[in-house]
Design a protein around this motif. Sequence first.
Motif, PDB file in Angstrom:
ATOM      1  N   ASP A  45       0.835  -1.207   0.000  1.00 31.22           N
ATOM      2  CA  ASP A  45       0.000   0.000   0.000  1.00 31.22           C
ATOM      3  C   ASP A  45       0.867   1.252   0.000  1.00 31.22           C
ATOM      4  OD1 ASP A  45      -2.302  -1.472  -0.009  1.00 31.22           O
ATOM      5  OD2 ASP A  45      -2.768  -1.186   2.114  1.00 31.22           O
ATOM      6  N   GLU A  46       1.942   1.223   0.776  1.00 22.96           N
ATOM      7  CA  GLU A  46       2.853   2.370   0.811  1.00 22.96           C
ATOM      8  C   GLU A  46       3.462   2.618  -0.563  1.00 22.96           C
ATOM      9  OE1 GLU A  46       5.593   2.793   4.078  1.00 22.96           O
ATOM     10  OE2 GLU A  46       4.591   1.207   5.210  1.00 22.96           O
ATOM     11  N   ASP A  47       3.847   1.533  -1.237  1.00 24.42           N
ATOM     12  CA  ASP A  47       4.422   1.671  -2.578  1.00 24.42           C
ATOM     13  C   ASP A  47       3.417   2.276  -3.551  1.00 24.42           C
ATOM     14  OD1 ASP A  47       6.751   0.520  -1.623  1.00 24.42           O
ATOM     15  OD2 ASP A  47       6.268  -1.498  -2.361  1.00 24.42           O
ATOM     16  N   LEU A  48       2.173   1.820  -3.475  1.00 21.88           N
ATOM     17  CA  LEU A  48       1.137   2.363  -4.355  1.00 21.88           C
ATOM     18  C   LEU A  48       0.852   3.825  -4.025  1.00 21.88           C
ATOM     19  CD1 LEU A  48      -1.415  -0.609  -4.448  1.00 21.88           C
ATOM     20  CD2 LEU A  48       0.113   0.138  -6.285  1.00 21.88           C
ATOM     21  N   PHE A  49       0.846   4.156  -2.730  1.00 21.15           N
ATOM     22  CA  PHE A  49       0.624   5.536  -2.309  1.00 21.15           C
ATOM     23  C   PHE A  49       1.699   6.443  -2.891  1.00 21.15           C
ATOM     24  CE2 PHE A  49       1.198   8.946   0.915  1.00 21.15           C
ATOM     25  CZ  PHE A  49      -0.038   9.547   0.787  1.00 21.15           C
ATOM     26  N   ASP A  50       2.957   6.027  -2.785  1.00 18.48           N
ATOM     27  CA  ASP A  50       4.056   6.811  -3.360  1.00 18.48           C
ATOM     28  C   ASP A  50       3.899   6.940  -4.879  1.00 18.48           C
ATOM     29  OD1 ASP A  50       5.353   7.305  -0.962  1.00 18.48           O
ATOM     30  OD2 ASP A  50       6.622   5.525  -1.090  1.00 18.48           O
ATOM     31  N   TYR A  51       3.555   5.832  -5.524  1.00 10.69           N
ATOM     32  CA  TYR A  51       3.467   5.817  -6.987  1.00 10.69           C
ATOM     33  C   TYR A  51       2.401   6.784  -7.500  1.00 10.69           C
ATOM     34  CZ  TYR A  51       2.740   4.027 -11.720  1.00 10.69           C
ATOM     35  OH  TYR A  51       2.612   3.915 -13.079  1.00 10.69           O
ATOM     36  N   TYR A  52       1.205   6.713  -6.925  1.00  9.23           N
ATOM     37  CA  TYR A  52       0.106   7.514  -7.447  1.00  9.23           C
ATOM     38  C   TYR A  52       0.068   8.947  -6.897  1.00  9.23           C
ATOM     39  CZ  TYR A  52      -1.926   3.385  -9.633  1.00  9.23           C
ATOM     40  OH  TYR A  52      -2.140   2.287 -10.430  1.00  9.23           O
ATOM     41  N   SER A  53       0.722   9.208  -5.784  1.00 12.11           N
ATOM     42  CA  SER A  53       0.650  10.533  -5.171  1.00 12.11           C
ATOM     43  C   SER A  53       1.815  11.441  -5.544  1.00 12.11           C
ATOM     44  CB  SER A  53       0.583  10.407  -3.645  1.00 12.11           C
ATOM     45  OG  SER A  53      -0.527   9.654  -3.241  1.00 12.11           O
ATOM     46  N   THR A  54       2.923  10.856  -5.958  1.00 12.87           N
ATOM     47  CA  THR A  54       4.094  11.662  -6.287  1.00 12.87           C
ATOM     48  C   THR A  54       3.881  12.415  -7.596  1.00 12.87           C
ATOM     49  OG1 THR A  54       5.573  10.125  -5.149  1.00 12.87           O
ATOM     50  CG2 THR A  54       6.568  11.589  -6.760  1.00 12.87           C
ATOM     51  N   SER A  55       4.232  13.704  -7.599  1.00 12.58           N
ATOM     52  CA  SER A  55       4.089  14.518  -8.808  1.00 12.58           C
ATOM     53  C   SER A  55       5.306  15.419  -8.980  1.00 12.58           C
ATOM     54  CB  SER A  55       2.811  15.365  -8.745  1.00 12.58           C
ATOM     55  OG  SER A  55       2.876  16.289  -7.680  1.00 12.58           O
ATOM     56  N   GLN A  56       5.439  15.940 -10.181  1.00 15.86           N
ATOM     57  CA  GLN A  56       6.507  16.871 -10.526  1.00 15.86           C
ATOM     58  C   GLN A  56       5.886  18.257 -10.725  1.00 15.86           C
ATOM     59  OE1 GLN A  56      10.127  16.755 -11.210  1.00 15.86           O
ATOM     60  NE2 GLN A  56       9.588  18.918 -11.057  1.00 15.86           N
ATOM     61  N   LEU A  57       6.335  19.244  -9.941  1.00 14.39           N
ATOM     62  CA  LEU A  57       5.837  20.606 -10.136  1.00 14.39           C
ATOM     63  C   LEU A  57       6.422  21.175 -11.414  1.00 14.39           C
ATOM     64  CD1 LEU A  57       5.944  22.185  -6.573  1.00 14.39           C
ATOM     65  CD2 LEU A  57       4.065  21.058  -7.738  1.00 14.39           C
ATOM     66  N   THR A  58       5.579  21.878 -12.169  1.00 13.97           N
ATOM     67  CA  THR A  58       5.987  22.376 -13.478  1.00 13.97           C
ATOM     68  C   THR A  58       5.411  23.764 -13.726  1.00 13.97           C
ATOM     69  OG1 THR A  58       5.890  20.090 -14.297  1.00 13.97           O
ATOM     70  CG2 THR A  58       6.020  21.833 -15.948  1.00 13.97           C
ATOM     71  N   TYR A  59       6.282  24.680 -14.163  1.00 12.07           N
ATOM     72  CA  TYR A  59       5.821  25.976 -14.660  1.00 12.07           C
ATOM     73  C   TYR A  59       5.404  25.807 -16.113  1.00 12.07           C
ATOM     74  CZ  TYR A  59       7.780  28.797 -10.812  1.00 12.07           C
ATOM     75  OH  TYR A  59       8.048  29.369  -9.612  1.00 12.07           O
ATOM     76  N   ILE A  60       4.245  26.329 -16.466  1.00 13.63           N
ATOM     77  CA  ILE A  60       3.818  26.349 -17.860  1.00 13.63           C
ATOM     78  C   ILE A  60       3.519  27.792 -18.261  1.00 13.63           C
ATOM     79  CG2 ILE A  60       2.083  25.612 -19.527  1.00 13.63           C
ATOM     80  CD1 ILE A  60       1.770  23.043 -18.054  1.00 13.63           C
ATOM     81  N   ASP A  61       4.222  28.297 -19.256  1.00 14.83           N
ATOM     82  CA  ASP A  61       3.961  29.633 -19.773  1.00 14.83           C
ATOM     83  C   ASP A  61       2.729  29.549 -20.669  1.00 14.83           C
ATOM     84  OD1 ASP A  61       3.974  31.944 -21.562  1.00 14.83           O
ATOM     85  OD2 ASP A  61       5.965  32.382 -20.716  1.00 14.83           O
ATOM     86  N   ALA A  62       1.652  30.175 -20.259  1.00 13.91           N
ATOM     87  CA  ALA A  62       0.389  30.045 -20.983  1.00 13.91           C
ATOM     88  C   ALA A  62       0.461  30.641 -22.381  1.00 13.91           C
ATOM     89  CB  ALA A  62      -0.738  30.715 -20.193  1.00 13.91           C
ATOM     90  N   ALA A  63       1.343  31.633 -22.574  1.00 13.65           N
ATOM     91  CA  ALA A  63       1.438  32.277 -23.887  1.00 13.65           C
ATOM     92  C   ALA A  63       2.256  31.452 -24.872  1.00 13.65           C
ATOM     93  CB  ALA A  63       2.049  33.671 -23.734  1.00 13.65           C
TER      94      ALA A  63
END
Length: 290
Positions: A45-63
């Motif tokens: 369960d811990e492995d699945l929690f890490d897998y699905y909850s981990t994300s990469q923050l990203t700046y996106i320039d809308a223009a």
Amino acid sequence: VHTVPAGRGAPPAESSIPKGPHVQESLGHAGPAPTYEDLLSTPHDEDLFDYYSTSQLTYIDAASGKVTMLGKPAIFTMVRPSPDEKHVMVGRIHKPYSYQLPGSSFPQEVEVWDRAAKVEHQIASTPLAERVAIGGVRTGPRSYEWVPEKSATLLWVEALDGGNPKEMVPNRDEILALPAPFQGKPQSIYKTKERFTGIQTLAGGKALVEDSARTTRIIRTIEIDMEHPDAEAKVLFSRNQRDAYRNPGTPAQKTTPDGKREVMQKGDTILMSGIGSSPTGDHPFVDRLN
């Protein structure tokens, strides 16, 4: 935005052969043990929690559509840019996890980053909330925000009663503020008599603070002057939380052109909206409040 980390791969597979028994111990200090649903229960369960909850923050320039990564992947609980867009308030949880408590109780780091993901200030480093009193709160900083009218001023709350509602103290919580560059001692803005439950900042340095008494269930809405913490606060509303008929509503908000949310205010007047519960049913309303 939160994006899926590159090269994440397939979800971790559960072994068909148990590695061994799952052993849990309750040793040391006594503590409350409330019951929750849908908790982690195994290392898988811990492995699945890490897998699905981990994300990469990203700046996106809308223009232009240009994408820029911000920091390393983590399990983020909040990401809040400062009003001047030069800083980012970030909350991220980490191990050790718990099989008795939900994710909101896991250890958490709350930091201020610059636009290159360099840590400028650590607001809090909270351990696993495994011995919080029933009806209580964690000790240390909580309820983190930016002050909307300031370029980069942190706002948070700390318990004055050790987080224990059974303690007899004159004030339960304190609202604190710290401006950039986030050095020195934070300024005390206001001390609530009962448990802090929310703050809504207004134009002109004012704010509406709400506190709640656990035993009497009385909710109060108090107007404070954040620019002059020594000024006398005014109680605007006081009612039992079960008394829906006397609920004055909440400040109505609008979205500004730059995407921020703020209270609809003109001079000293704000708009309040609510569902208008009554003996004859709900009658939604919008009121003017000076």
